[in-house]
Design a protein around this motif. Structure first.
Motif, mmCIF file in Angstrom:
data_model
loop_
_atom_site.group_PDB
_atom_site.id
_atom_site.type_symbol
_atom_site.label_atom_id
_atom_site.label_comp_id
_atom_site.label_asym_id
_atom_site.label_seq_id
_atom_site.Cartn_x
_atom_site.Cartn_y
_atom_site.Cartn_z
ATOM 1 N N PRO A 136 1.098 -1.203 -0.048
ATOM 2 C CA PRO A 136 -0.128 0.010 0.003
ATOM 3 C C PRO A 136 0.830 1.134 0.054
ATOM 4 O O PRO A 136 1.896 1.290 0.485
ATOM 5 C CB PRO A 136 -0.881 -0.205 1.451
ATOM 6 C CG PRO A 136 -0.144 -0.817 2.265
ATOM 7 C CD PRO A 136 0.754 -1.910 1.290
ATOM 8 N N ARG A 187 2.795 3.934 9.329
ATOM 9 C CA ARG A 187 1.670 4.539 9.561
ATOM 10 C C ARG A 187 0.880 4.721 8.134
ATOM 11 O O ARG A 187 -0.224 4.753 7.956
ATOM 12 C CB ARG A 187 1.704 5.758 10.378
ATOM 13 C CG ARG A 187 2.158 5.301 11.926
ATOM 14 C CD ARG A 187 2.370 6.475 12.701
ATOM 15 N NE ARG A 187 2.752 6.160 14.007
ATOM 16 C CZ ARG A 187 3.444 7.049 14.815
ATOM 17 N NH1 ARG A 187 3.489 8.511 14.501
ATOM 18 N NH2 ARG A 187 3.882 6.628 16.147
ATOM 19 N N LEU A 190 -0.340 1.506 6.588
ATOM 20 C CA LEU A 190 -1.759 1.206 7.158
ATOM 21 C C LEU A 190 -2.692 1.987 6.844
ATOM 22 O O LEU A 190 -3.931 1.698 6.593
ATOM 23 C CB LEU A 190 -1.212 0.886 8.392
ATOM 24 C CG LEU A 190 -0.250 -0.197 8.917
ATOM 25 C CD1 LEU A 190 -0.079 0.023 10.129
ATOM 26 C CD2 LEU A 190 -0.837 -1.530 8.530
ATOM 27 N N GLU A 191 -2.503 3.328 6.769
ATOM 28 C CA GLU A 191 -3.667 4.265 6.680
ATOM 29 C C GLU A 191 -4.035 4.043 4.858
ATOM 30 O O GLU A 191 -5.327 4.048 4.544
ATOM 31 C CB GLU A 191 -3.314 5.917 6.821
ATOM 32 C CG GLU A 191 -4.474 6.802 6.317
ATOM 33 C CD GLU A 191 -3.785 8.391 6.392
ATOM 34 O OE1 GLU A 191 -4.656 9.090 6.681
ATOM 35 O OE2 GLU A 191 -2.260 8.416 6.400
ATOM 36 N N ALA A 193 -3.765 1.379 3.213
ATOM 37 C CA ALA A 193 -4.468 0.025 3.264
ATOM 38 C C ALA A 193 -5.893 0.366 3.514
ATOM 39 O O ALA A 193 -6.874 -0.172 2.950
ATOM 40 C CB ALA A 193 -3.766 -0.842 3.741
ATOM 41 N N ALA A 194 -6.191 0.913 4.554
ATOM 42 C CA ALA A 194 -7.519 1.153 5.192
ATOM 43 C C ALA A 194 -8.424 2.047 4.104
ATOM 44 O O ALA A 194 -9.699 1.773 4.091
ATOM 45 C CB ALA A 194 -7.379 1.805 6.446
ATOM 46 N N ASP A 195 -7.849 3.076 3.746
ATOM 47 C CA ASP A 195 -8.710 4.034 2.963
ATOM 48 C C ASP A 195 -9.025 3.307 1.784
ATOM 49 O O ASP A 195 -9.810 3.680 1.024
ATOM 50 C CB ASP A 195 -7.786 5.143 2.799
ATOM 51 C CG ASP A 195 -7.829 6.115 4.109
ATOM 52 O OD1 ASP A 195 -8.406 5.805 5.151
ATOM 53 O OD2 ASP A 195 -6.686 7.161 4.140
ATOM 54 N N GLY A 197 -9.712 0.290 1.032
ATOM 55 C CA GLY A 197 -10.672 -0.591 1.199
ATOM 56 C C GLY A 197 -9.962 -2.097 1.064
ATOM 57 O O GLY A 197 -10.892 -3.141 1.108
ATOM 58 N N PRO A 199 -7.212 -5.301 2.049
ATOM 59 C CA PRO A 199 -7.175 -5.862 3.361
ATOM 60 C C PRO A 199 -5.881 -5.165 4.319
ATOM 61 O O PRO A 199 -5.014 -4.618 3.642
ATOM 62 C CB PRO A 199 -6.525 -7.406 2.887
ATOM 63 C CG PRO A 199 -6.076 -7.065 1.598
ATOM 64 C CD PRO A 199 -6.674 -5.757 0.957
ATOM 65 N N LEU A 200 -5.997 -5.333 5.564
ATOM 66 C CA LEU A 200 -4.853 -4.596 6.327
ATOM 67 C C LEU A 200 -4.110 -6.082 6.749
ATOM 68 O O LEU A 200 -4.533 -7.117 6.613
ATOM 69 C CB LEU A 200 -5.753 -4.311 7.733
ATOM 70 C CG LEU A 200 -6.280 -2.717 7.616
ATOM 71 C CD1 LEU A 200 -6.873 -2.554 8.841
ATOM 72 C CD2 LEU A 200 -5.320 -1.677 7.250
ATOM 73 N N GLU A 202 -2.284 -8.858 8.619
ATOM 74 C CA GLU A 202 -2.377 -9.341 9.764
ATOM 75 C C GLU A 202 -1.092 -9.523 10.635
ATOM 76 O O GLU A 202 -1.115 -10.227 11.568
ATOM 77 C CB GLU A 202 -3.309 -10.799 9.643
ATOM 78 C CG GLU A 202 -4.747 -10.790 9.210
ATOM 79 C CD GLU A 202 -5.105 -12.132 8.958
ATOM 80 O OE1 GLU A 202 -4.758 -13.019 9.554
ATOM 81 O OE2 GLU A 202 -6.144 -12.037 8.297
ATOM 82 N N ILE A 219 -1.418 -4.479 15.591
ATOM 83 C CA ILE A 219 -0.977 -5.343 14.412
ATOM 84 C C ILE A 219 -0.114 -6.284 14.905
ATOM 85 O O ILE A 219 1.177 -5.898 15.408
ATOM 86 C CB ILE A 219 -0.766 -4.630 13.258
ATOM 87 C CG1 ILE A 219 -2.225 -3.918 12.674
ATOM 88 C CG2 ILE A 219 -0.453 -5.733 12.241
ATOM 89 C CD1 ILE A 219 -1.975 -2.879 11.743
#
Length: 271
Positions: A136, A187, A190-191, A193-195, A197, A199-200, A202, A219
């Motif tokens: 990401p 950070r 991860l942001e 990846a979340a934005d 949509g 997968p985050l 694991e 995480i």
């Protein structure tokens, strides 16, 4: 198959364990700064417990094998190879667990000149096992405070491993990048990846701020750390880092290849 005895001998011969290039003075300075909660040494971790210099020295003696004597203040620091071997087994166990459930994984390093090949081989193996190796925020900018002031870097990936480059640096995909302890790149990743949509992860695998920054956000994170990197071992003690492997993180890149073979074999991921 690389035996435990052969790897132990390699750790000592290559300076990955035993007397290491990191000096006692460097390590003690890091413990002092960590106790003062200097963000340059916390690298993304917000400790829950109060850690004094003496507490940190005792922890590092337990986790790494450094001398617990506060009067020992000079010379090379020391890592117990048995502790490295034990942590590598635990590290391999977490990789095996991720592979078994085909978990999405994020790799990142602040030591691209030394450790990129180690992580890239692990990323290849997990990808072959069916894990989604995430990339990401590729090409995105991140501002990092350095001793030269705030500098802007670009997040890039090489063989599935994240690193940061100076702006304008050419050669996408090359094994070059900046040395950083900052948690800001993880950070940002991860942001994104979340934005997006998607997968985050694991599991986050890496070093410095990649491990502590991810662990602080809940995480699962595993990684490598030197004797002057107490944050990863504090994170492990407090339950936010799953595994911190003690070793010299700045030797020649080819010296990590036997560790790769050992870890992949232990994780049943050898190709």
């Amino acid at each position: 198959m690389l035996s435990v005895a052969a790897l132990r001998a390699h750790l000592l011969a290559a300076g990955l364990a035993g007397p290491v290039a990191t000096s006692r003075e460097e390590s003690l300075r890091s413990y002092r700064l960590f106790a003062a909660r200097d963000p340059r040494v916390l690298i993304g971790l917000d400790p829950e417990w109060g850690w004094s210099e003496r507490d940190l020295l005792a922890l590092m003696a337990d986790k790494c094998g450094v001398s617990a004597d506060p009067a020992h203040r000079s010379g090379p620091d020391v890592i117990d190879p048995e502790r490295t071997l034990g942590a590598l087994d635990a590290f391999a166990g977490r990789l095996a667990a991720a592979a078994a459930r085909r978990a999405p994984v994020l790799f990142g390093t602040g030591h691209p000149h030394r450790l990129l090949g180690f992580y890239a081989d692990l990323a290849d193996a997990l990808s072959a096992a069916g894990c989604d190796v995430l990339v990401p925020a590729q090409g995105r900018c991140v501002d990092i405070v350095t001793r030269f002031g705030v500098r802007t870097y670009n997040l890039d990936y090489v063989r599935g491993v994240a690193l940061v480059r100076e702006p304008g640096a050419r050669g996408e995909g090359r094994e070059t990048g900046a040395h950083t302890h900052s948690p800001l790149p993880v950070r940002l990743a991860l942001e994104a990846a979340a934005d997006g949509g998607g997968p985050l992860p694991e599991l986050v695998v890496g070093d410095h701020g990649w491990v502590c920054g991810a662990g602080q956000l809940g995480i699962e994170a595993i990684g490598l750390a030197d004797t002057d990197d107490p944050a990863l071992f504090v994170g492990e003690a407090e339950g936010r880092v799953s595994v911190a492997v003690p070793l010299d993180d700045a030797v020649r890149s080819d010296y990590y290849r036997p560790l790769t073979r050992y870890v992949l074999n232990r994780a049943c991921l050898s190709q």
